[in-house]
Motif scaffolding. Structure first.
Motif, PDB file in Angstrom:
ATOM      1  N   SER A  14      37.216  -5.146  24.112  1.00 42.44           N
ATOM      2  CA  SER A  14      36.531  -3.854  24.115  1.00 42.44           C
ATOM      3  C   SER A  14      36.159  -3.381  25.521  1.00 42.44           C
ATOM      4  O   SER A  14      35.693  -2.251  25.691  1.00 42.44           O
ATOM      5  N   VAL A  15      36.365  -4.222  26.532  1.00 41.35           N
ATOM      6  CA  VAL A  15      35.928  -3.881  27.893  1.00 41.35           C
ATOM      7  C   VAL A  15      36.594  -2.610  28.426  1.00 41.35           C
ATOM      8  O   VAL A  15      35.901  -1.727  28.953  1.00 41.35           O
ATOM      9  N   PRO A  16      37.932  -2.451  28.344  1.00 44.31           N
ATOM     10  CA  PRO A  16      38.533  -1.213  28.870  1.00 44.31           C
ATOM     11  C   PRO A  16      37.971   0.047  28.202  1.00 44.31           C
ATOM     12  O   PRO A  16      37.694   1.053  28.875  1.00 44.31           O
ATOM     13  N   ARG A  17      37.808  -0.005  26.878  1.00 45.26           N
ATOM     14  CA  ARG A  17      37.254   1.168  26.172  1.00 45.26           C
ATOM     15  C   ARG A  17      35.836   1.463  26.638  1.00 45.26           C
ATOM     16  O   ARG A  17      35.489   2.624  26.906  1.00 45.26           O
ATOM     17  N   LEU A  18      35.003   0.441  26.736  1.00 46.68           N
ATOM     18  CA  LEU A  18      33.624   0.645  27.154  1.00 46.68           C
ATOM     19  C   LEU A  18      33.538   1.185  28.576  1.00 46.68           C
ATOM     20  O   LEU A  18      32.704   2.044  28.885  1.00 46.68           O
ATOM     21  N   MET A  19      34.411   0.710  29.456  1.00 43.56           N
ATOM     22  CA  MET A  19      34.405   1.203  30.833  1.00 43.56           C
ATOM     23  C   MET A  19      34.793   2.675  30.884  1.00 43.56           C
ATOM     24  O   MET A  19      34.209   3.467  31.637  1.00 43.56           O
ATOM     25  N   ALA A  23      32.347   5.745  32.131  1.00 48.73           N
ATOM     26  CA  ALA A  23      32.747   6.717  33.152  1.00 48.73           C
ATOM     27  C   ALA A  23      32.599   8.137  32.636  1.00 48.73           C
ATOM     28  O   ALA A  23      32.124   9.029  33.345  1.00 48.73           O
ATOM     29  N   SER A  24      32.980   8.345  31.379  1.00 49.67           N
ATOM     30  CA  SER A  24      32.886   9.682  30.786  1.00 49.67           C
ATOM     31  C   SER A  24      31.437  10.117  30.633  1.00 49.67           C
ATOM     32  O   SER A  24      31.072  11.245  30.984  1.00 49.67           O
ATOM     33  N   LEU A  25      30.596   9.239  30.114  1.00 47.37           N
ATOM     34  CA  LEU A  25      29.183   9.576  29.935  1.00 47.37           C
ATOM     35  C   LEU A  25      28.482   9.806  31.267  1.00 47.37           C
ATOM     36  O   LEU A  25      27.674  10.722  31.414  1.00 47.37           O
ATOM     37  N   GLY A  26      28.820   8.979  32.254  1.00 51.65           N
ATOM     38  CA  GLY A  26      28.170   9.092  33.549  1.00 51.65           C
ATOM     39  C   GLY A  26      28.465  10.388  34.259  1.00 51.65           C
ATOM     40  O   GLY A  26      27.654  10.880  35.044  1.00 51.65           O
ATOM     41  N   SER A  27      29.603  10.983  33.980  1.00 49.68           N
ATOM     42  CA  SER A  27      29.979  12.228  34.656  1.00 49.68           C
ATOM     43  C   SER A  27      29.592  13.472  33.865  1.00 49.68           C
ATOM     44  O   SER A  27      29.687  14.581  34.371  1.00 49.68           O
ATOM     45  N   LEU A  42      22.966   3.944  29.135  1.00 48.46           N
ATOM     46  CA  LEU A  42      22.363   2.619  29.229  1.00 48.46           C
ATOM     47  C   LEU A  42      22.803   1.733  28.068  1.00 48.46           C
ATOM     48  O   LEU A  42      23.076   0.533  28.241  1.00 48.46           O
ATOM     49  N   ASP A  43      22.890   2.308  26.873  1.00 47.29           N
ATOM     50  CA  ASP A  43      23.330   1.539  25.715  1.00 47.29           C
ATOM     51  C   ASP A  43      24.773   1.068  25.886  1.00 47.29           C
ATOM     52  O   ASP A  43      25.111  -0.073  25.552  1.00 47.29           O
ATOM     53  N   LYS A  44      25.625   1.942  26.423  1.00 44.58           N
ATOM     54  CA  LYS A  44      27.012   1.541  26.679  1.00 44.58           C
ATOM     55  C   LYS A  44      27.075   0.444  27.738  1.00 44.58           C
ATOM     56  O   LYS A  44      27.892  -0.485  27.650  1.00 44.58           O
ATOM     57  N   ALA A  45      26.208   0.566  28.756  1.00 50.71           N
ATOM     58  CA  ALA A  45      26.190  -0.455  29.803  1.00 50.71           C
ATOM     59  C   ALA A  45      25.786  -1.804  29.218  1.00 50.71           C
ATOM     60  O   ALA A  45      26.360  -2.849  29.579  1.00 50.71           O
ATOM     61  N   ARG A  46      24.807  -1.797  28.329  1.00 52.82           N
ATOM     62  CA  ARG A  46      24.396  -3.047  27.683  1.00 52.82           C
ATOM     63  C   ARG A  46      25.532  -3.605  26.822  1.00 52.82           C
ATOM     64  O   ARG A  46      25.742  -4.824  26.752  1.00 52.82           O
ATOM     65  N   SER A  47      26.244  -2.722  26.146  1.00 50.60           N
ATOM     66  CA  SER A  47      27.382  -3.163  25.337  1.00 50.60           C
ATOM     67  C   SER A  47      28.462  -3.784  26.216  1.00 50.60           C
ATOM     68  O   SER A  47      29.096  -4.777  25.835  1.00 50.60           O
TER      69      SER A  47
END
Length: 415
Positions: A14-19, A23-27, A42-47
């Motif tokens: 799941s790492v590529p999807r989460l990254m 990136a999408s949420l951060g921008s 933050l929730d995605k970062a924890r995931s």
């Protein structure tokens, strides 16, 4: 089980999807202005961390690193470490100078500073030299710092003995304020509230922590939570000196002061703060008086002296008590509510069926061990307030994202 899985990332696929999602949420969000967007990121970062971390790393971090960090921070609060680090504008300081200022053995302090650096709580600027970051600086204020000693000395003994207490009760949930993990962990016959009353320093730290708990969260009257103008102010009759809003068990007045500041131009009625004598005595009486808030001593288990108010407000009150005691608290208010006019506003977590926030789940466990109480689901709130208290739930306003909702109730008009 093949133990090799303990050394492999928990969910590497799941790492590529989460990254990509990070990136999408951060921008796509203004992370300073958009609280929900920041929390989603933050929730995605924890995931992502959970996916990358191996089970072995999770165990060692939770059992060892985080407990060592917690107790080291609590010790640092006790001895003034973070205030010392923040002196002189936060300029970096050598460990021997810090140790001398604190009256501390330099070897012990170095070891604590090294770990706090590894856990990202302070900065190491060069060999044997340290400086504060924003987290460290926040710990110079009691509203942030006092959470550490109050959990260490007040809240952790009960939860650390939860396993033993449950094993003696056939693993049944605690339902009493005087026979629960708190009384067992502290080896006392006092309830948690009575214990606070007899330990003024811990009570002071607890009140500071409650102030810090509220920081950075939208207030109950924010438009994203409860439409105050439409549901409360517009229907206020302001006749015969009737109160607009009574904050029952309102501590030192944080909520009423914020409410007044937000609606000062529209407010026409009385605002009344109620709590027990020791709390009212510690309230900022002059500040309350300047804005016209009446501070009144009142025990919410006794007859409610303010009759026919437009609103009665309970914030984090009912989650401290079992249903039968909640019926007593609400019943005293119900006795003086005008049917079809008065509103009871219960400001509490409403646990959803899925996607519950950790801010609600951790508090639920602490309510269980401290008071034999709980955070409630919407169905549990309706059962309590409608079936047991005889009110009508008009609407449940539940913003989620670790923010308490509003359960709006009235006394039904009998035709």
């Amino acid at each position: 089980m093949d133990l090799s899985i303990a050394s492999e990332p928990c969910d590497i696929d799941s790492v590529p999807r989460l990254m990509n999602e990070l990136a999408s949420l951060g921008s796509s969000h203004d992370l300073l202005a958009d609280r929900d967007g920041r929390l989603s990121l933050l929730d995605k970062a924890r995931s992502l961390v959970a996916a990358l971390e191996t089970p072995r790393e999770t165990v060692i971090r939770q059992c060892g690193a985080e407990t060592a960090s917690f107790y080291s921070i609590a010790l640092g609060v006790d001895v003034g470490l973070f205030k010392e680090l923040a002196k002189d504008g936060g300029i970096a300081k050598k460990a021997p100078a810090l140790a001398e200022a604190l009256g501390f053995d330099v070897d012990v302090l170095r070891r604590i500073l090294r770990h706090l650096t590894a856990m990202k709580h302070i900065k190491q600027t060069s060999h044997d030299e340290y400086a504060p970051n924003n987290f460290t600086l926040s710990l110079t204020h009691p509203m942030m710092a006092d959470g550490y000693p109050v959990y260490r000395d007040f809240a952790l003994p009960p939860i650390s003995h939860l396993h033993t207490w449950l094993s003696t009760k056939s693993y049944a949930a605690p339902v009493s304020v005087v026979d629960n993990p708190f009384t067992f962990g502290h080896q006392t016959s006092l309830s948690a509230f009575s214990y606070l009353a007899t330990h003024p320093r811990i009570a002071e730290q607890f009140n500071h922590h409650m102030g810090g708990y509220r920081l950075g969260r939208p207030d109950w009257f924010h438009t994203s939570i409860y439409p105050v103008q439409e549901r409360l102010l517009d229907g206020y009759e302001n006749t015969d000196g009737e109160a607009l809003l009574v904050d029952v068990g309102g501590s030192t007045g944080h909520d009423l002061l914020a409410f007044h500041a937000a609606f000062e131009q529209q407010l026409k009625g009385r605002l009344i703060l109620q709590d027990v004598p020791a709390v009212i005595e510690s309230a900022p009486r002059d500040e309350l008086k300047v804005v016209g808030i009446e501070a009144v001593v009142h025990d919410f288990f006794t007859e409610q002296p303010v009759k026919g108010a437009r609103g009665y407000y309970l914030h984090h009150i009912l989650h401290d008590w079992q249903d039968e005691r909640c019926v007593e608290i609400v019943g005293r208010i119900k006795e003086v509510m005008r049917p079809g006019y008065s509103r009871l506003l219960v400001n509490e977590f409403v646990i959803p069926a899925t996607g519950v926030s950790w801010e609600a789940t951790y508090l639920d466990l602490y309510m269980m061990v401290m008071f034999g109480a709980k955070e409630r689901t919407e169905d549990e709130w309706r059962e309590l307030l409608e079936e047991k208290c005889g009110l009508r739930v008009m609407k449940v306003w539940n913003p989620g994202n670790g923010v308490e909702g509003i359960i709006e109730c009235e006394v039904p008009v009998v035709c």
